[in-house]
Design an enzyme around this catalytic site. Structure first.
Site, PDB file in Angstrom:
ATOM      1  N   HIS A  89       0.834  -1.217   0.000  1.00  0.00           N
ATOM      2  CA  HIS A  89       0.000   0.000   0.000  1.00  0.00           C
ATOM      3  C   HIS A  89       0.858   1.251   0.000  1.00  0.00           C
ATOM      4  CE1 HIS A  89      -3.932   2.033   0.808  1.00  0.00           C
ATOM      5  NE2 HIS A  89      -3.074   3.019   1.056  1.00  0.00           N
ATOM      6  N   HIS A 138       1.454   5.407  -2.079  1.00  0.00           N
ATOM      7  CA  HIS A 138       0.972   6.481  -2.982  1.00  0.00           C
ATOM      8  C   HIS A 138       2.192   7.114  -3.632  1.00  0.00           C
ATOM      9  CE1 HIS A 138      -3.246   6.517  -1.507  1.00  0.00           C
ATOM     10  NE2 HIS A 138      -2.663   5.976  -0.445  1.00  0.00           N
ATOM     11  N   GLN A 190      -9.341   9.574  -5.393  1.00  0.00           N
ATOM     12  CA  GLN A 190      -9.029  10.213  -4.105  1.00  0.00           C
ATOM     13  C   GLN A 190     -10.172  11.069  -3.562  1.00  0.00           C
ATOM     14  OE1 GLN A 190      -5.638  10.879  -1.972  1.00  0.00           O
ATOM     15  NE2 GLN A 190      -7.574  11.048  -0.882  1.00  0.00           N
ATOM     16  N   HIS A 219      -9.430   1.710  -0.064  1.00  0.00           N
ATOM     17  CA  HIS A 219      -9.249   2.381   1.226  1.00  0.00           C
ATOM     18  C   HIS A 219     -10.568   2.199   1.969  1.00  0.00           C
ATOM     19  CE1 HIS A 219      -5.811   4.220  -0.713  1.00  0.00           C
ATOM     20  NE2 HIS A 219      -5.514   4.920   0.354  1.00  0.00           N
ATOM     21  N   GLU A 232     -10.998   4.670   6.803  1.00  0.00           N
ATOM     22  CA  GLU A 232      -9.803   5.333   7.352  1.00  0.00           C
ATOM     23  C   GLU A 232     -10.279   6.520   8.199  1.00  0.00           C
ATOM     24  OE1 GLU A 232      -6.904   6.699   4.509  1.00  0.00           O
ATOM     25  OE2 GLU A 232      -5.415   7.116   6.059  1.00  0.00           O
ATOM     26  N   ASP A 291       2.347   3.332   2.885  1.00  0.00           N
ATOM     27  CA  ASP A 291       1.319   4.319   2.573  1.00  0.00           C
ATOM     28  C   ASP A 291       1.902   5.627   2.040  1.00  0.00           C
ATOM     29  OD1 ASP A 291      -1.261   5.299   2.264  1.00  0.00           O
ATOM     30  OD2 ASP A 291      -1.570   5.747   4.383  1.00  0.00           O
TER      31      ASP A 291
HETATM   32 FE   FE2 Z   1      -3.524   5.114   1.382  1.00  0.00          FE
END
Ligand code: FE2
Length: 417
Positions: free
Chosen positions: A61, A63, A156, A214, A217, A313
């Site tokens: 995971h 970005h 996103q 996701h 979160e 992440d």
């Molecule tokens: Fe993430």
């Protein structure tokens, strides 16, 4: 003649004095003691001197489109996920494709040096130009010789909340992005979040793709999209290729609800990726004391038969100021925040950044065994616990039998009075 022979290696399962023989980029033999006489000749032989030879690290995971942008256009003052999303929204309007490529390639060099040779990166598809998608597809091509880079189409700003969000996500998949992502807790309402999970799972099923969402979160104990993901994954036959990432709300959920939820996740074949460094820093920001840590229930999920990986992440981006592509640092933090301090628990934390992450990413031929890719790391440590304790130096990193990175051993030089 062999291409490579590594002798006197200790393996993550504890076997010591092992010889690993490599030919044509693959491990052809793993034997106790010296390699068989017929195979003992090799173009390159390396004596591991009892140190740990592990399969390469995997980050399930990440970005990569936002990495190495820390401080642009300013620092996240509240430290929250939501301010990070807002900051990223401001930043991405100013980004150029070549800047995303340049930063991502720099990160991949860091990763290779740390023995991190497989990364699943989300890529933001909210921008209809899909510039970040083009950038990371280019990066994927450029690093293919040393990093397996998987891309997840990640809306996103919410696939339903963003005008044209579904279309942009589908176009990203058409361009070659590997998996379907989502962010149900950022859709307008709980029911729109659930609708997004259903829709995105259907897109994944139609196209034969993996789904990595996701999920929840947030510290909100009532955020329950992981339940919907488990249901939809089961309904659509996505078992084994569906992943719920973060799942921080599970930290705050009622125990009695979780006692039903964990068996449901296990039954659905959904894997879970926790991101300990980021979860404990972004979550709990609305609390006074006691302050929640926001880490999902990793040991309980593992005990319930769920595959759990730890991901990085973020590294130096609107959400997180630190990081260095070091998956042992991730395991180290995961171990502490989950209190996985038993011998088995510490070993499980190492698995969470190696074998479990590889399983979630669907990597084939992964491991130190005959038939596997010869992509492994020699660590300056005697075993996996010492590797975590010392955040061990990656002495040598091999990709399909070729040495691609080396770091000198750390040896303190004392000058005591
Ligand atoms: Fe993430």
């Amino acid at each position: 003649m062999l291409d490579l022979l590594v002798t006197h290696a200790t393996l993550p399962d504890g076997r010591s004095d092992m010889s690993v023989a490599v030919q044509g980029g693959r491990i052809i033999d793993v034997t106790a003691g010296p390699a068989a006489q017929a195979q003992a000749q090799a173009h390159a032989t390396f004596d591991a001197q009892g140190q740990l030879l592990a399969p390469h690290f995997c980050d399930a995971h990440f970005h990569m489109d936002s990495t190495l942008t820390y401080g642009q256009p300013r620092v996240n003052a509240s430290g929250t996920l939501l301010e990070g999303i807002q900051l990223w929204g401001e930043l991405k309007r100013t980004l150029k494709q070549e800047d995303i490529v340049r930063r991502a390639l720099a990160y991949c060099e860091w990763a290779a040096a740390k023995g991190l040779l497989a990364i699943r990166s989300h890529v933001d598809t909210s921008d209809p130009t899909l510039m970040a998608v083009e950038a990371l597809l280019e990066v994927k091509r450029q690093v293919a010789a040393y990093i397996d880079l998987q891309l997840v189409a990640f809306p996103q700003d919410g696939v339903l909340r963003t005008p044209g969000g579904v279309d942009s996500l589908k176009r990203a998949l058409d361009m070659g992005v590997d998996a379907v992502g989502g962010i149900p807790h950022f859709e307008r309402t709980m029911s729109e979040g659930a609708a997004s999970v259903k829709l995105l799972c259907e897109i994944a099923a139609e196209r034969g793709k993996a789904v990595d969402m996701h999920c929840d979160e947030t510290d909100d104990p009532m955020s329950r999209h992981i339940e919907t993901l488990a249901l939809q994954a089961q309904r659509l036959g996505l078992q084994g290729r569906a992943t719920g990432s973060h799942c921080t709300s599970m930290h705050s959920m009622d125990n009695s609800y979780v006692s039903k939820l964990i068996p449901l996740i296990a039954e659905s074949g959904v894997g879970i990726v926790a991101n300990p460094l980021i979860n404990i820093t972004l979550q709990g920001r609305h609390d006074t004391y006691p302050k929640r840590r926001g880490m999902t229930r990793a040991p309980e999920l593992m005990a319930g038969g769920v595959t759990v990986a730890f991901g990085h992440d973020c590294v130096m981006d609107p959400w997180y100021a630190l990081g260095s592509a070091d998956m042992i640092e991730v395991a180290h933090m995961g171990l502490h925040v989950t209190q996985m301090t038993s011998a088995a628990g510490m070993k499980a934390c190492f698995d969470a950044v190696t074998t479990n992450a590889a399983q979630i990413m669907g990597l084939r031929d992964y491991g130190i065994a005959a038939g596997c890719d010869a992509s492994f790391v020699l660590l300056q440590a005697q075993d996996v616990v010492e590797a975590i304790r010392l955040r061990a130096t990656r002495l040598k990193v091999w990709k399909r039998g070729t040495l691609i990175a080396q770091t000198p051993a750390v040896r303190p030089v004392l000058n005591l009075p």
